[in-house]
Design a protein around this motif. Structure first.
Motif, PDB file in Angstrom:
ATOM      1  N   ILE A   1       0.649  -1.289  -0.240  1.00  0.00           N
ATOM      2  CA  ILE A   1      -0.004   0.119   0.627  1.00  0.00           C
ATOM      3  C   ILE A   1       0.657   1.209  -0.149  1.00  0.00           C
ATOM      4  O   ILE A   1       1.845   1.414   0.838  1.00  0.00           O
ATOM      5  CB  ILE A   1      -1.045   0.119   1.776  1.00  0.00           C
ATOM      6  N   ALA A   2       0.604   2.373  -1.387  1.00  0.00           N
ATOM      7  CA  ALA A   2       2.007   3.477  -1.302  1.00  0.00           C
ATOM      8  C   ALA A   2       0.563   4.901  -0.435  1.00  0.00           C
ATOM      9  O   ALA A   2      -0.841   4.820   0.004  1.00  0.00           O
ATOM     10  CB  ALA A   2       1.796   3.898  -2.299  1.00  0.00           C
ATOM     11  N   THR A   3       1.377   5.119   0.289  1.00  0.00           N
ATOM     12  CA  THR A   3       0.616   6.314   1.204  1.00  0.00           C
ATOM     13  C   THR A   3       0.659   7.556   1.046  1.00  0.00           C
ATOM     14  O   THR A   3       0.248   9.133   1.210  1.00  0.00           O
ATOM     15  CB  THR A   3       1.399   6.149   2.752  1.00  0.00           C
ATOM     16  N   TYR A   4       1.557   8.246  -0.014  1.00  0.00           N
ATOM     17  CA  TYR A   4       1.735   9.187  -0.539  1.00  0.00           C
ATOM     18  C   TYR A   4       2.022  10.068  -0.286  1.00  0.00           C
ATOM     19  O   TYR A   4       1.775  11.247   0.321  1.00  0.00           O
ATOM     20  CB  TYR A   4       0.073   9.529  -1.303  1.00  0.00           C
ATOM     21  N   ASN A   5       2.660   9.850   1.026  1.00  0.00           N
ATOM     22  CA  ASN A   5       3.581  11.266   2.433  1.00  0.00           C
ATOM     23  C   ASN A   5       2.192  11.560   3.026  1.00  0.00           C
ATOM     24  O   ASN A   5       1.934  12.605   3.729  1.00  0.00           O
ATOM     25  CB  ASN A   5       3.773  12.616   1.716  1.00  0.00           C
ATOM     26  N   ASP A   6       0.936  10.813   3.077  1.00  0.00           N
ATOM     27  CA  ASP A   6      -0.138  10.768   3.761  1.00  0.00           C
ATOM     28  C   ASP A   6      -0.628   9.756   4.942  1.00  0.00           C
ATOM     29  O   ASP A   6      -0.540   8.993   4.825  1.00  0.00           O
ATOM     30  CB  ASP A   6      -1.449  10.612   2.590  1.00  0.00           C
ATOM     31  N   HIS A   7      -0.656  10.977   6.512  1.00  0.00           N
ATOM     32  CA  HIS A   7      -0.408   9.542   7.372  1.00  0.00           C
ATOM     33  C   HIS A   7      -2.046   9.151   7.397  1.00  0.00           C
ATOM     34  O   HIS A   7      -1.778   8.001   8.063  1.00  0.00           O
ATOM     35  CB  HIS A   7      -0.502  10.053   9.016  1.00  0.00           C
ATOM     36  N   ARG A   8      -2.423   9.879   7.149  1.00  0.00           N
ATOM     37  CA  ARG A   8      -4.308   8.929   6.764  1.00  0.00           C
ATOM     38  C   ARG A   8      -4.203   7.258   6.154  1.00  0.00           C
ATOM     39  O   ARG A   8      -5.140   6.469   6.253  1.00  0.00           O
ATOM     40  CB  ARG A   8      -5.287   9.553   6.762  1.00  0.00           C
ATOM     41  N   MET A   9      -4.274   7.700   5.102  1.00  0.00           N
ATOM     42  CA  MET A   9      -3.893   6.943   4.193  1.00  0.00           C
ATOM     43  C   MET A   9      -3.049   5.459   4.820  1.00  0.00           C
ATOM     44  O   MET A   9      -2.924   3.990   4.441  1.00  0.00           O
ATOM     45  CB  MET A   9      -2.400   6.637   2.931  1.00  0.00           C
ATOM     46  N   ALA A  10      -1.650   5.269   5.685  1.00  0.00           N
ATOM     47  CA  ALA A  10      -1.285   4.196   6.198  1.00  0.00           C
ATOM     48  C   ALA A  10      -1.685   3.625   6.793  1.00  0.00           C
ATOM     49  O   ALA A  10      -2.024   2.586   7.301  1.00  0.00           O
ATOM     50  CB  ALA A  10       1.007   4.687   7.049  1.00  0.00           C
ATOM     51  N   MET A  11      -2.556   4.691   7.980  1.00  0.00           N
ATOM     52  CA  MET A  11      -3.862   4.421   9.078  1.00  0.00           C
ATOM     53  C   MET A  11      -4.767   3.671   8.614  1.00  0.00           C
ATOM     54  O   MET A  11      -5.356   2.378   9.562  1.00  0.00           O
ATOM     55  CB  MET A  11      -3.598   5.489  10.510  1.00  0.00           C
ATOM     56  N   ALA A  12      -5.318   4.020   7.400  1.00  0.00           N
ATOM     57  CA  ALA A  12      -6.687   3.529   7.487  1.00  0.00           C
ATOM     58  C   ALA A  12      -6.801   1.698   6.558  1.00  0.00           C
ATOM     59  O   ALA A  12      -7.561   1.050   6.993  1.00  0.00           O
ATOM     60  CB  ALA A  12      -7.381   4.648   6.091  1.00  0.00           C
ATOM     61  N   PHE A  13      -5.640   1.916   6.100  1.00  0.00           N
ATOM     62  CA  PHE A  13      -5.203   0.579   5.060  1.00  0.00           C
ATOM     63  C   PHE A  13      -5.062  -0.509   6.514  1.00  0.00           C
ATOM     64  O   PHE A  13      -4.876  -1.711   6.308  1.00  0.00           O
ATOM     65  CB  PHE A  13      -4.219   0.446   4.460  1.00  0.00           C
ATOM     66  N   ALA A  14      -4.454   0.090   7.552  1.00  0.00           N
ATOM     67  CA  ALA A  14      -3.661  -1.138   8.482  1.00  0.00           C
ATOM     68  C   ALA A  14      -5.459  -1.587   9.468  1.00  0.00           C
ATOM     69  O   ALA A  14      -4.429  -3.380   9.508  1.00  0.00           O
ATOM     70  CB  ALA A  14      -3.001  -0.115   9.755  1.00  0.00           C
ATOM     71  N   PRO A  15      -5.988  -1.490   9.051  1.00  0.00           N
ATOM     72  CA  PRO A  15      -6.657  -2.739  10.202  1.00  0.00           C
ATOM     73  C   PRO A  15      -7.305  -3.374   9.159  1.00  0.00           C
ATOM     74  O   PRO A  15      -7.604  -5.072   9.733  1.00  0.00           O
ATOM     75  CB  PRO A  15      -8.293  -1.934  10.770  1.00  0.00           C
ATOM     76  N   LEU A  16      -7.297  -3.583   8.274  1.00  0.00           N
ATOM     77  CA  LEU A  16      -6.859  -4.860   6.882  1.00  0.00           C
ATOM     78  C   LEU A  16      -6.628  -5.975   7.158  1.00  0.00           C
ATOM     79  O   LEU A  16      -6.625  -6.825   7.005  1.00  0.00           O
ATOM     80  CB  LEU A  16      -7.248  -4.176   5.640  1.00  0.00           C
TER      81      LEU A  16
END
Length: 409
Positions: A359-374
């Motif tokens: 999962i690429a995060t694009y310098n975006d903290h919410r991309m990293a954290m939103a996908f983590a529970p998956l």
């Protein structure tokens, strides 16, 4: 740093407890107010990168202020330095920050007589601000812009000689964040009114000494709502939260109730519990007031195998990345059938999820954290995982506390 995340095939959490750092939104507002009224003190402030950048900028005396990726700091500090008489500052940020528009706020401040010039491309940082004493008091602004532009003006308004009368033209978006700002001003006995599309803030030279305690961050809590929804069984208690929150993302309670998560408030804490036997169905949410939780919700829906249609997302195009396009790309890699427009997102139900996807995060903290529970459903890899420090530096350690396997690749 890339992290691989996974959990046991049956993921159960029995009554765990976590302490979540203070709200970034409240902290940054209060840091600015403390700079204007130094006799107030703050407690339970956010330990996020954004808040540290904000604090450093307010405490320093540099001619060039670099706020890196911190969008809130860019908007709030633009207004702060504009009314700081005699102070000349160049406000800049990361390459992505220099692609995020600031023209709406610059033009609003120009109505107050503030001189701000663009150092590179017109409409975008870096900007040079010449601080001055403001006697004008009326500003007109489009109502559908980011609430941070509006809050930036409201936060400095009481220090203007004649206060501020802000007229919003059109339909107002992100009202909870505007109300949060006004509530914090009220807590300091600064007089305000919000009638129709006109907001007034009255001048106030000094405030009483007071400790302001920051509520924990609801955006950070969203990832645990997602985790509980996706778990086989789970009960997690988070502190410090209140039922009648100033934060717009507290709408999570009613939204996730439709995805099988029950929320109980007691003793300044919030307990999230998975509802056994819940019957899931597709969801349709209007997120005009809470766009920051869209990423979390759509990933939850993918994990649950349900569809969703999310609207009111137009501000996501100008965040740390174009979040709508980023979601489309990353969810498609996972096997999702997803489509996006300029202000909406539609995910079709799916029973399979590709595993070991980067999962690429694009310098975006919410991309990293939103996908983590998956990772409860399939092993996944989060690229550039350190980006979470922007708002939630302890995130990966907290997942380990909840029995996630987190390993560096």
């Amino acid at each position: 740093m890339n992290l691989k995340l996974s959990t046991n095939s049956q993921y159960i959490i029995d009554d765990s407890q976590l302490n979540i750092t203070g709200s970034k939104s409240e902290t940054n507002r209060l840091l600015l107010l403390k700079a204007l009224f130094p006799n107030i003190t703050l407690a339970n402030t956010s330990n996020s990168d954004d808040s540290e950048v904000m604090q450093k900028a307010l405490a320093g005396n540099d001619e060039i202020v670099d706020i890196h990726h911190a969008g809130t700091a860019m908007r709030f500090l633009t207004a702060y330095f504009a009314v700081n008489e005699g102070r000349d500052v160049v406000l800049t940020g990361s390459s992505r920050m220099q692609e995020r528009p600031i023209k709406i706020l610059v033009e609003a401040l120009a109505q107050l007589g503030i001189e701000i010039s663009y150092q590179k491309e017109e409409g975008y940082p870096p900007i040079k601000i010449k601080g001055k004493k403001v006697t004008a008091s009326k500003v007109t602004l489009a109502a559908n812009v980011s609430s941070q532009y509006i809050s930036a003006l409201l936060l400095v308004a009481s220090k203007l000689e004649n206060g501020l009368e802000l007229t919003l033209e059109g339909e107002i978006t992100s009202i909870p964040y505007i109300k949060m700002t006004l509530a914090l001003l009220k807590d300091l006995d600064i007089s305000t009114s919000f009638e129709g599309n006109v907001i007034k803030v009255y001048p106030k030279e000094t405030v009483e000494s007071k400790e302001m305690v920051v509520e924990s961050d609801w955006s950070s809590a969203s990832y645990f709502f997602s985790l509980v929804a996706l778990a086989d069984a789970a009960k997690i208690t988070l502190s410090s939260y209140k039922e009648n929150s100033l934060q717009g993302d507290s709408e999570l309670v009613s939204l996730y109730e439709k995805m099988g998560v029950k929320t109980i408030f007691q003793n300044n804490k919030m307990t999230l519990e998975k509802q056994a036997g819940f019957k899931y169905q597709d969801v349709n949410f209007e997120l005009n007031n809470t766009p920051d939780i869209a990423q979390t919700i759509v990933v939850t829906c993918l994990g649950l195998g349900i569809g969703c249609h999310l609207t009111g997302l137009h501000t996501l195009k100008i965040k740390e990345t174009d979040r709508l396009e980023a979601l489309r790309i990353e969810l498609t890699k996972l096997g999702a059938n997803i489509s996006v427009t300029n202000d909406s997102l539609t995910l079709l139900p799916s029973s399979t999820i590709n595993h070991d996807v980067h999962i690429a995060t694009y310098n975006d903290h919410r991309m990293a954290m939103a996908f983590a529970p998956l990772a409860i459903k399939v092993p996944i890899i989060i690229d550039d995982a350190e980006v979470v420090s922007k708002s939630y530096p302890d995130f990966w350690n907290d997942l380990k506390e909840l029995n996630f396997e987190v390993s560096e690749l």
